[in-house]
Design an enzyme around this catalytic site. Sequence first.
Site, mmCIF file in Angstrom:
data_model
loop_
_atom_site.group_PDB
_atom_site.id
_atom_site.type_symbol
_atom_site.label_atom_id
_atom_site.label_comp_id
_atom_site.label_asym_id
_atom_site.label_seq_id
_atom_site.Cartn_x
_atom_site.Cartn_y
_atom_site.Cartn_z
ATOM 1 N N ILE A 96 0.822 -1.214 0.000
ATOM 2 C CA ILE A 96 0.000 0.000 0.000
ATOM 3 C C ILE A 96 0.861 1.272 0.000
ATOM 4 O O ILE A 96 0.416 2.325 -0.443
ATOM 5 C CB ILE A 96 -0.985 -0.054 1.202
ATOM 6 C CG1 ILE A 96 -2.211 0.786 0.955
ATOM 7 C CG2 ILE A 96 -0.308 0.307 2.512
ATOM 8 C CD1 ILE A 96 -3.366 0.492 1.913
ATOM 9 N N GLY A 140 12.738 -4.437 12.123
ATOM 10 C CA GLY A 140 11.900 -3.481 11.402
ATOM 11 C C GLY A 140 10.575 -4.043 10.926
ATOM 12 O O GLY A 140 9.957 -3.505 10.015
ATOM 13 N N HIS A 154 5.972 -12.169 6.063
ATOM 14 C CA HIS A 154 5.809 -11.781 4.659
ATOM 15 C C HIS A 154 7.168 -11.459 4.066
ATOM 16 O O HIS A 154 8.081 -11.040 4.774
ATOM 17 C CB HIS A 154 4.876 -10.576 4.519
ATOM 18 C CG HIS A 154 5.279 -9.402 5.356
ATOM 19 N ND1 HIS A 154 4.978 -9.323 6.694
ATOM 20 C CD2 HIS A 154 5.954 -8.262 5.055
ATOM 21 C CE1 HIS A 154 5.451 -8.198 7.181
ATOM 22 N NE2 HIS A 154 6.062 -7.533 6.211
ATOM 23 N N HIS A 214 8.987 -9.064 1.176
ATOM 24 C CA HIS A 214 8.891 -7.967 0.227
ATOM 25 C C HIS A 214 9.658 -8.342 -1.035
ATOM 26 O O HIS A 214 10.748 -8.922 -0.960
ATOM 27 C CB HIS A 214 9.559 -6.697 0.780
ATOM 28 C CG HIS A 214 8.955 -6.159 2.026
ATOM 29 N ND1 HIS A 214 8.179 -5.005 2.034
ATOM 30 C CD2 HIS A 214 9.023 -6.571 3.320
ATOM 31 C CE1 HIS A 214 7.799 -4.749 3.286
ATOM 32 N NE2 HIS A 214 8.296 -5.668 4.083
HETATM 33 P P1 AMP Z 1 7.125 -4.804 7.469
HETATM 34 O O1 AMP Z 1 7.715 -3.549 7.988
HETATM 35 O O2 AMP Z 1 8.130 -5.730 6.848
HETATM 36 O O3 AMP Z 1 6.236 -5.487 8.490
HETATM 37 O O4 AMP Z 1 6.224 -4.365 6.240
HETATM 38 C C1 AMP Z 1 4.830 -4.237 6.300
HETATM 39 C C2 AMP Z 1 4.394 -3.693 4.977
HETATM 40 O O5 AMP Z 1 3.010 -3.908 4.847
HETATM 41 C C3 AMP Z 1 4.654 -2.194 4.807
HETATM 42 O O6 AMP Z 1 5.493 -1.983 3.672
HETATM 43 C C4 AMP Z 1 3.238 -1.619 4.614
HETATM 44 O O7 AMP Z 1 3.193 -0.564 3.674
HETATM 45 C C5 AMP Z 1 2.477 -2.834 4.128
HETATM 46 N N1 AMP Z 1 1.041 -2.823 4.402
HETATM 47 C C6 AMP Z 1 0.436 -2.611 5.606
HETATM 48 N N2 AMP Z 1 -0.902 -2.707 5.482
HETATM 49 C C7 AMP Z 1 -1.149 -2.993 4.172
HETATM 50 C C8 AMP Z 1 -2.344 -3.207 3.414
HETATM 51 N N3 AMP Z 1 -3.563 -3.152 3.969
HETATM 52 N N4 AMP Z 1 -2.208 -3.468 2.085
HETATM 53 C C9 AMP Z 1 -0.994 -3.531 1.504
HETATM 54 N N5 AMP Z 1 0.157 -3.350 2.172
HETATM 55 C C10 AMP Z 1 0.091 -3.070 3.479
#
Ligand code: AMP
Length: 117
Positions: free
Chosen positions: A36, A97, A104, A106
């Site tokens: 997002i 972080g 998940h 990236h």
């Molecule tokens: P992390 O810091 O590795 O936990 O990354 C979490 C990621 O999830 C961040 O890059 C957010 O922008 C992304 N994120 C959080 N909520 C959503 C959502 N509803 N849809 C898509 N991405 C999301």
Amino acid sequence: MNNDADPDCIFCKIVAGRVPAKKVHEDDQVVVFHDIHPWAPVHVLLVPRQHIVSMAEVGPEHQALLGHMMALVPRLMRELGVTGGFRQVINTGRDGGQEVMHLHMHAFGGPRPWQRG
Ligand code: AMP
Ligand code: ZN
């Protein structure tokens, strides 16, 4: 909680289709959708259907899933038009972080400069 959907978890809600996301791939093990707040021209998240909190909870029983996630990315990047290389990143825990406590990966790609990473 490692094995079941967490009703308060945003990624479990996306996996269940209860929160919308721009999905690019789904199979029996993972759901992949656009981040997002993208850091790069292409920024997708590979999310296991299973609610595993983080890499800190991963054991030998997760090897096939993690291999699947790693090996899926080259194909997804090609399908998303990424030709110049890409990055795969997993953040783990507070010091790693991690913001969303559902494991998940990236995957970032596209021409630089990127906003981050
Ligand atoms: P992390 O810091 O590795 O936990 O990354 C979490 C990621 O999830 C961040 O890059 C957010 O922008 C992304 N994120 C959080 N909520 C959503 C959502 N509803 N849809 C898509 N991405 C999301
Ligand atoms: Zn979850």
